[in-house]
Each structure stands twice: as structure tokens, then as C-alpha cells.
Design a protein around this motif. Structure first.
Motif, PDB file in Angstrom:
ATOM      1  N   PHE A 101       0.808  -1.209   0.000  1.00 46.17           N
ATOM      2  CA  PHE A 101       0.000   0.000   0.000  1.00 46.17           C
ATOM      3  C   PHE A 101       0.846   1.266   0.000  1.00 46.17           C
ATOM      4  O   PHE A 101       1.930   1.311   0.597  1.00 46.17           O
ATOM      5  CB  PHE A 101      -0.889   0.033   1.250  1.00 46.17           C
ATOM      6  CG  PHE A 101      -2.095  -0.849   1.168  1.00 46.17           C
ATOM      7  CD1 PHE A 101      -2.017  -2.184   1.524  1.00 46.17           C
ATOM      8  CD2 PHE A 101      -3.314  -0.336   0.743  1.00 46.17           C
ATOM      9  CE1 PHE A 101      -3.133  -3.006   1.445  1.00 46.17           C
ATOM     10  CE2 PHE A 101      -4.441  -1.150   0.667  1.00 46.17           C
ATOM     11  CZ  PHE A 101      -4.348  -2.485   1.025  1.00 46.17           C
ATOM     12  N   LYS A 103       0.777   5.322   1.304  1.00 42.24           N
ATOM     13  CA  LYS A 103       0.399   5.827   2.623  1.00 42.24           C
ATOM     14  C   LYS A 103      -0.995   6.449   2.641  1.00 42.24           C
ATOM     15  O   LYS A 103      -1.490   6.818   3.700  1.00 42.24           O
ATOM     16  CB  LYS A 103       1.440   6.827   3.120  1.00 42.24           C
ATOM     17  CG  LYS A 103       2.774   6.160   3.425  1.00 42.24           C
ATOM     18  CD  LYS A 103       3.742   7.093   4.105  1.00 42.24           C
ATOM     19  CE  LYS A 103       5.036   6.336   4.417  1.00 42.24           C
ATOM     20  NZ  LYS A 103       6.026   7.186   5.095  1.00 42.24           N
TER      21      LYS A 103
ATOM     22  N   GLN B  37      -1.249  -1.065  10.567  1.00 44.98           N
ATOM     23  CA  GLN B  37      -1.510   0.299  10.121  1.00 44.98           C
ATOM     24  C   GLN B  37      -1.182   1.283  11.223  1.00 44.98           C
ATOM     25  O   GLN B  37      -1.711   1.204  12.340  1.00 44.98           O
ATOM     26  CB  GLN B  37      -2.979   0.461   9.691  1.00 44.98           C
ATOM     27  CG  GLN B  37      -3.262   1.826   9.058  1.00 44.98           C
ATOM     28  CD  GLN B  37      -4.643   1.926   8.470  1.00 44.98           C
ATOM     29  OE1 GLN B  37      -5.597   1.341   8.966  1.00 44.98           O
ATOM     30  NE2 GLN B  37      -4.772   2.666   7.371  1.00 44.98           N
ATOM     31  N   GLN B  41       3.351   5.283   8.996  1.00 48.58           N
ATOM     32  CA  GLN B  41       3.774   4.345   7.944  1.00 48.58           C
ATOM     33  C   GLN B  41       2.641   3.839   7.071  1.00 48.58           C
ATOM     34  O   GLN B  41       2.875   3.179   6.064  1.00 48.58           O
ATOM     35  CB  GLN B  41       4.480   3.140   8.581  1.00 48.58           C
ATOM     36  CG  GLN B  41       5.757   3.493   9.316  1.00 48.58           C
ATOM     37  CD  GLN B  41       6.769   4.140   8.406  1.00 48.58           C
ATOM     38  OE1 GLN B  41       6.974   3.703   7.266  1.00 48.58           O
ATOM     39  NE2 GLN B  41       7.398   5.214   8.872  1.00 48.58           N
ATOM     40  N   GLY B  42       1.403   4.107   7.447  1.00 41.81           N
ATOM     41  CA  GLY B  42       0.284   3.591   6.657  1.00 41.81           C
ATOM     42  C   GLY B  42       0.111   2.101   6.860  1.00 41.81           C
ATOM     43  O   GLY B  42       0.502   1.539   7.880  1.00 41.81           O
ATOM     44  N   LEU B  43      -0.451   1.446   5.849  1.00 40.79           N
ATOM     45  CA  LEU B  43      -0.693   0.011   5.889  1.00 40.79           C
ATOM     46  C   LEU B  43       0.547  -0.739   5.425  1.00 40.79           C
ATOM     47  O   LEU B  43       0.994  -0.566   4.299  1.00 40.79           O
ATOM     48  CB  LEU B  43      -1.844  -0.351   4.952  1.00 40.79           C
ATOM     49  CG  LEU B  43      -3.235  -0.497   5.552  1.00 40.79           C
ATOM     50  CD1 LEU B  43      -4.284  -0.403   4.468  1.00 40.79           C
ATOM     51  CD2 LEU B  43      -3.345  -1.835   6.256  1.00 40.79           C
TER      52      LEU B  43
END
Lengths: 111, 115
Positions: A101, A103, B37, B41-43
Motif C-alpha cells: 500500500f 500511505k 496500520q 507508515q500507513g498500511l
């Protein structure tokens, strides 16, 4: 390695059209996904592209150019409920169903 | 069909402890992936299990491990918890076979807080 870039934030007004861009680098491209995630909720699937071109689904469309490593998600006739994070993700060949993914892009829709 | 379920939904632990999270995929789905998550850093992909075997692994330390049972249910374990492990842990299931298009369906996640 893999790298996915998308803008951090975008704003738009109700009824407008917004385009969220995503660029990627991957060793063995095997599909690109867009997910929507509202705050505090799980991501939900929006679209899938594996061949070049445009895929349309109601108010949402997604475009892919494999030679440029580029995709965009187009949202038309924006509604307040479209305020969410939009996640671009790619799948590598030989990586099973795993997704890498970006961000995410937080979209804020105002009236 | 029932969706992906994850338990527990919320968890508070202290540094040094270990934790086990559980995921039940959609009936008939054989692939389960785990993601972490965080705001910064997000997922991030942790690992994927398919038919009880780890098929792919992300770049996480060995403190993160998982397994899948014969009914496709999966667990992930984090040992020697660190403050930085505080995150939303998401499980996603998919059929796992049939070509490139394998949409992942996400569960609601487990919110882990490490104090």
C-alpha cells in the motif's frame, strides 16, 4: 524494491470532480487496487486494474498506465460521504495475494 | 456471507508482554493476510497464509509471527512488545486462487496499545 507515492491530502467541494494520482515502482506488476477507508473503519475495495486503460464504476473510475507506473482514481459528483482516505496498492507477481500500500490520500469534501 | 471477523477489537498491553490476535476469514476463503496500520507508515504487509502455509512475508522482525489452521482461521503473535508496536492490526481474506484478481476483504481490525 517497491515504492508507491500518492499525495498526502486533497480538498474539494461537493459536486466537483477530483483526481487522486498514484505512481508506483515494482519488480513484477500483477495488478493495482484502490481502497477507501473512512476514519476508524476497515478499508473497502473500490477498483482493480491490471491492463492499461480506464475502468468505470458509477461515480468512481480508475486508470492505469503500466509503462509509466501510473494510476489515478477519479471521483465525480463528490459527496460529503466521500471524505475518507484513499489507498493505492499494488500486487507483485509471485507474491500471492499480498498488497503493498501507499500511505494514502486523505480527501476532505466541503459544502 | 459473514464478513471477516477479528478478536479482540481492542487490547492494551505493557512493554515486554506478548499478544495473540485472531482472524476468521470469509467462509470459503483460503488466504489470510495481516497488515499493520500506523499514522506514520500507513498500511504495511506483515504476512500471508494460504492453506496453513506462510506464502509471503513482509519486512518485520521475527517477534511477529503467525499461523493458519485447517479451517483457515489465522492467528498472529507479537512477542516482547515494544511501544512502537501500537497500531491497528488488520486481517484480510481472499479466495487466494484463480489469478491476479483476488480482492482482499478486510476485517474491522484490532487496536493494540502498548504502554
Amino acid at each position: 524494491g517497491q515504492n508507491i507515492d500518492q499525495p498526502t491530502e486533497m480538498t474539494a467541494t461537493e459536486g466537483a470532480i477530483v483526481q487522486i494520482n498514484c505512481t508506483y515502482q515494482t519488480s513484477g506488476f500483477n495488478g493495482l487496487f484502490w481502497y477507501q477507508q473512512h476514519a476508524g473503519e476497515a478499508p473497502t475495495f473500490l477498483s482493480y486494474n491490471v491492463l492499461d486503460g480506464l475502468e468505470e464504476k458509477g461515480r468512481f473510475s480508475s486508470f492505469l498506465s503500466r509503462s509509466k507506473g501510473y494510476s489515478y482514481l477519479l471521483l465525480k459528483e463528490l459527496q460529503m460521504k466521500d471524505s475518507a482516505s484513499y489507498l493505492c496498492a499494488v500486487r507483485d507477481r509471485g507474491a500471492g495475494t499480498a498488497l503493498i500500500f501507499g500511505k494514502g490520500t486523505t480527501l476532505s469534501v466541503s459544502s | 456471507k459473514a464478513g471477516v471477523t477479528q478478536t479482540p477489537r481492542y487490547l492494551i498491553k505493557t512493554r515486554g508482554q506478548q499478544v495473540t490476535l485472531s482472524c476468521s476469514p470469509i467462509s470459503g476463503h483460503r488466504s489470510v493476510s495481516w497488515y499493520q496500520q500506523t499514522p506514520g507508515q500507513g498500511l504495511q504487509f506483515l504476512f500471508e497464509y494460504f492453506s496453513e502455509t506462510q506464502r509471503n512475508k513482509g519486512n518485520f522482525p521475527g517477534r511477529f509471527s503467525g499461523r493458519q489452521f485447517s479451517n483457515s482461521r489465522s492467528e498472529m503473535n507479537v512477542s516482547t512488545l515494544e511501544l512502537g508496536d501500537s497500531a491497528l492490526y488488520l486481517c484480510a481474506s481472499s479466495p487466494g486462487t484463480g489469478g491476479a484478481y483476488n480482492e482482499q476483504f478486510f476485517g474491522p481490525g484490532t487496536r493494540l496499545t502498548v504502554l
